[in-house]
Enzyme design. Structure first.
Site, short mmCIF file in Angstrom:
data_model
loop_
_atom_site.label_atom_id
_atom_site.label_comp_id
_atom_site.label_asym_id
_atom_site.label_seq_id
_atom_site.Cartn_x
_atom_site.Cartn_y
_atom_site.Cartn_z
N GLU A 11 0.80 -1.23 0.00
CA GLU A 11 0.00 0.00 0.00
C GLU A 11 0.83 1.28 0.00
OE1 GLU A 11 -3.31 0.42 -0.27
OE2 GLU A 11 -3.48 -1.73 -0.62
N SER A 55 -47.71 -28.38 41.13
CA SER A 55 -47.11 -29.29 42.11
C SER A 55 -45.61 -29.09 42.28
CB SER A 55 -47.39 -30.74 41.72
OG SER A 55 -48.77 -31.01 41.80
#
Length: 793
Positions: free
Chosen positions: A202, A478
């Site tokens: 780059e 229950s």
């Protein structure tokens, strides 16, 4: 005076004025009227605008660059996976943990983040990690599994390791307004090839240019002219950084001039290391939805599921190649372009001497190696994340949590979470059309420390919204009964598991004049029964008689001691007329599963800042256990539920080795299906029902218990001690099933039952039926004990 010498006079070097040159003077007289306005205008522009603009821009650049703070999301992690001898583990669960943590399977398992083997032998190269409780360095280990747990953990030289951990998997990300995925790193944390390779491709003159490179611009222009379109960029790394930090993407002359000026100023004020470090953390390298991936460290996880330090030369080349165009060269959507671009970058590495020919050829021949799905967890487990936020909001603001760069270390067990999700999905799917309107929720904990290992808030566990695990209050049926029986057993001189209670019909007048007539689910009454059998078979009538005998207010006060509000002391309370969330029921059951410790649910272990400094640690301090011996008796009774009671499918489905304890629950008209059960180190609470509260026609055993069984058949866990071994403080004696008196073991039907030491019957009676036969002459007309179970609940 100086014979023989002549004085040498210097030649004048003064340039005569233009007026001494007639031609130039004539030309200037002609041209000046045309140039003076542009000249003075230009000079005025430079002095009046460009210089002040540059000075202002220079001050702004320095201020912003000096205070440059990247938007770093807060990352949320699961718990580290402990590896030690005896730790519950299965091959499938270990593979699931490795895959979820981003470990890659290969042939050697030498690179950090890789593993090899399988079945009973795993060779793992861990990454190491740091957290609020310390951390570990990377290491290569061998793990051998045997049966249901880990048989050995050794290093590469065969030396035993007492305890090690795999690094925690990332499970969620809390983004700020910018939705930027980034992991800030220093240059020293990056592979040298990435830094040098980036410059080679780059900005080859990065170390010598002034922020812009006129030679690179000329070369790019010539290449573009020859190709007829843009094929090469001329921007330096500094210009690219300026573009990402300060400017938009509009291709205008003004923006280009600003870019060049800013690049020169930044290069003038800052060293190359500072600029490079900013660049490698800011560069845009990908996108997933509205989440932008910035920086090479985040991109390494996004594309390869590995840390940037673990990347190969081919991986590095692909990331460097993406700088040119992350969308155009996206390796997931355009693999051919990405491969060509990567190989071009590798050739550049070779051309500049960064890779030799052999390494370049190997790298170019390798596949892209990109993982199939992007690893950007974003509230992957929304129900669990609701609990995380609830527990840390009083210590951290929403702004701190979003985009604050924090690391939140949680208690989540990835395998437990994924298996819980599968348990719900599989159970509902197997119900076919019948199960389509049903919703579900679940909470899984380690009851000995309160750590929440998994939480599911709906049948679609990845979809945020109403969290039924935390916020849905439903009648528990229950499932409340073990606590009623525990209140009785806390009075051991009066009640034991062998106490005989009535299961006769109940007709109770209410304050409004109505008559309450509860029934058993099998619509039968069973006479006088043992207390343990009433719980095992979930007989409602016996439970009501017991509740009235011990006092409903005692049950109310016991439940309210856990922080429950407005518990209604009606007789129906003992049958589950109380609305709780799965998380609240899990909190209650932890009291039993932990042996009497009231431990809160905990989802967060600690929080660190962006530099790894611990900001907060969350610990649970255990108080002295209460009701220890009565809880042992309740655990025994709940183990009988899983052996021969309403949850007996646990034993008959091959899970008897767990010696699990649990209780089913079904609310009125079968609107809610519950099951809460625990093993030696895991508690799971499941709920199923409909949001519109219509009947599901599910029992606890036909809905939630099915999901619980799926989970505990897959999730590694320790068994409970068998019912025949409840430990110190409990004595076992033989009890006659008819008289409830102590008897001899050889007597027909004699039951070996546990008592709190010192409360068991001491007088041993003869065999009840033998006495009965001797008295009445024997025969086959003697009555048999009432042990008929009720319908599944």
């Amino acid at each position: 005076m100086y014979a023989g010498l002549s004085i040498i006079r210097p030649v004048s070097t003064t340039v005569p004025p233009l007026t001494h040159f007639p031609r130039i003077r004539s030309f200037w007289r002609v041209v000046w009227p045309w140039l003076r306005y542009p000249f003075w205008g230009g000079l005025g522009f430079v002095v009046g605008f460009l210089v002040p603009y540059t000075l202002v821009l220079n001050a702004s650049v320095q201020e912003r660059f000096n205070d440059l703070v990247f938007s770093v999301p807060t990352r949320v992690y699961a718990r580290p996976l402990p590896l030690r001898v005896g730790e519950p583990m299965t091959p499938k669960a270990l593979e699931l943990e490795l895959k979820f943590a981003g470990y890659t399977h290969d042939d050697e398992g030498r690179t950090p983040g890789t593993w090899t083997g399988g079945d009973t032998r795993f060779v793992i190269s861990s990454r190491g990690y740091a957290g609020p409780e310390g951390g570990e360095l990377p290491r290569r280990i061998e793990v051998t599994l045997g049966g249901h747990d880990i048989a050995s953990v050794t290093d590469t030289k065969g030396r035993a390791i007492a305890l090690t951990h795999l690094d925690p998997a990332r499970i969620a990300t809390l983004y700020g307004a910018e939705q930027e995925e980034r992991r800030v790193v220093g240059l020293k944390e990056l592979p040298p090839l990435l830094i040098t390779g980036l410059q080679a491709v780059e900005d080859r003159n990065f170390n010598s240019n002034i922020g812009i490179d006129f030679g690179a611009i000329a070369r790019a222009a010539w290449a573009d002219l020859r190709a007829g379109h843009i094929v090469q960029g001329g921007s330096t790394l500094t210009q690219q950084l300026v573009r990402n930090l300060y400017l938009d993407r509009n291709q205008t002359i003004v923006r280009k001039l600003n870019e060049a000026l800013l690049a020169i100023l930044i290069k003038y004020h800052y060293g190359k290391e500072r600029i490079l470090e900013a660049y490698v953390n800011e560069v845009f390298l990908g996108q997933k939805g509205n989440q932008a991936v910035h920086g090479f460290a985040a991109a390494a996880e996004f594309y390869f599921g590995r840390r940037v330090q673990e990347l190969s030369p081919a991986d590095i080349a692909l990331l460097v190649g993406l700088v040119r165009g992350p969308s155009y060269y996206n390796p997931r959507s355009h693999p051919e372009r990405a491969l060509a671009r990567r190989n071009h970058v590798l050739a550049e590495f070779n051309k500049t001497g960064l890779l030799d020919n052999a390494a370049t050829m190997r790298a170019q021949a390798s596949p892209l190696g990109v993982i199939g799905r992007a690893r950007l967890p974003h509230d992957r487990f929304p129900a669990f994340m609701d609990l995380v936020r609830a527990q840390i909001m009083h210590d951290f603001s929403e702004d701190q949590l979003r985009g604050g760069g924090l690391s939140i270390f949680t208690t989540l067990d990835p395998a437990a979470q994924l298996y819980t999700e599968q348990a719900i999905a599989t159970t509902l799917k197997n119900m076919g059309k019948r199960g389509k309107p049903f919703q579900s929720a679940a909470v899984v904990t380690n009851p000995h420390n309160g750590n929440v290992l998994a939480m599911v808030g709906s049948r679609d566990p990845r979809k945020p919204g109403f969290n039924r695990a935390l916020d849905a209050r439903r009648s528990v049926g229950s499932a409340i009964k073990p606590f009623v029986y525990l209140v009785a057993l806390a009075q051991p001189t009066r009640w034991s598991l062998a106490s005989v209670i009535s299961d006769a019909p109940v007709n109770m007048k209410q304050p409004d004049g109505s008559v309450w007539t509860p029934k058993n689910d099998d619509n039968q009454s069973h006479g006088n029964v043992f207390l343990v059998d009433a719980l095992v078979n979930s007989w409602n009538l016996a439970t009501v008689h017991l509740g009235m005998a011990i006092g409903i207010q005692r049950v109310q006060q016991f439940l309210e001691s856990f922080g429950l509000k407005h518990v209604n002391p009606n007789p129906s309370l003992v049958l589950g007329a109380i609305d709780l969330s799965p998380a609240q029921l899990a909190y209650l059951y932890q009291f039993i599963a932990s042996g009497g410790h009231a431990l809160p649910l905990v989802a967060v272990r600690g929080v660190t800042d962006s530099h790894g400094k611990t900001l907060r640690r969350y610990r649970v301090h255990q108080d002295k256990a209460e009701y220890q011996l009565p809880i042992k008796l309740i655990t025994y009774a709940m183990q009988q539920v899983a052996l021969r009671g309403t949850a007996s499918t646990i034993a008959t489905s091959g899970m008897g080795w767990l010696h699990a304890a649990g209780k089913t629950g079904t609310s009125d008209s079968q609107r809610d299906s519950w099951f809460a059960g625990f093993t030696g180190n895991r508690l799971g609470v499941f709920w199923m029902g409909r949001d519109d509260n219509k009947p599901t026609h599910l029992w606890g055993s036909s809905g939630s218990l099915v999901a619980w069984r799926y989970l505990f058949s897959h999730m590694p866990t320790q068994p409970l001690p068998p019912p025949s071994d409840l430990g110190q403080g409990i004595d076992y004696v033989w009890i006659d099933p008819q008289s409830g008196e102590r008897t001899k073991p050889e007597c027909d039907g004699a039951r070996h039952m546990p008592f709190i030491a010192g409360t068991e019957p001491t007088e041993v009676h003869g065999c009840f039926w033998q006495q009965f036969e001797g008295l009445f002459g024997g025969g086959n007309d003697a009555p048999t004990p009432s042990t008929q179970p009720s319908a599944p609940r």
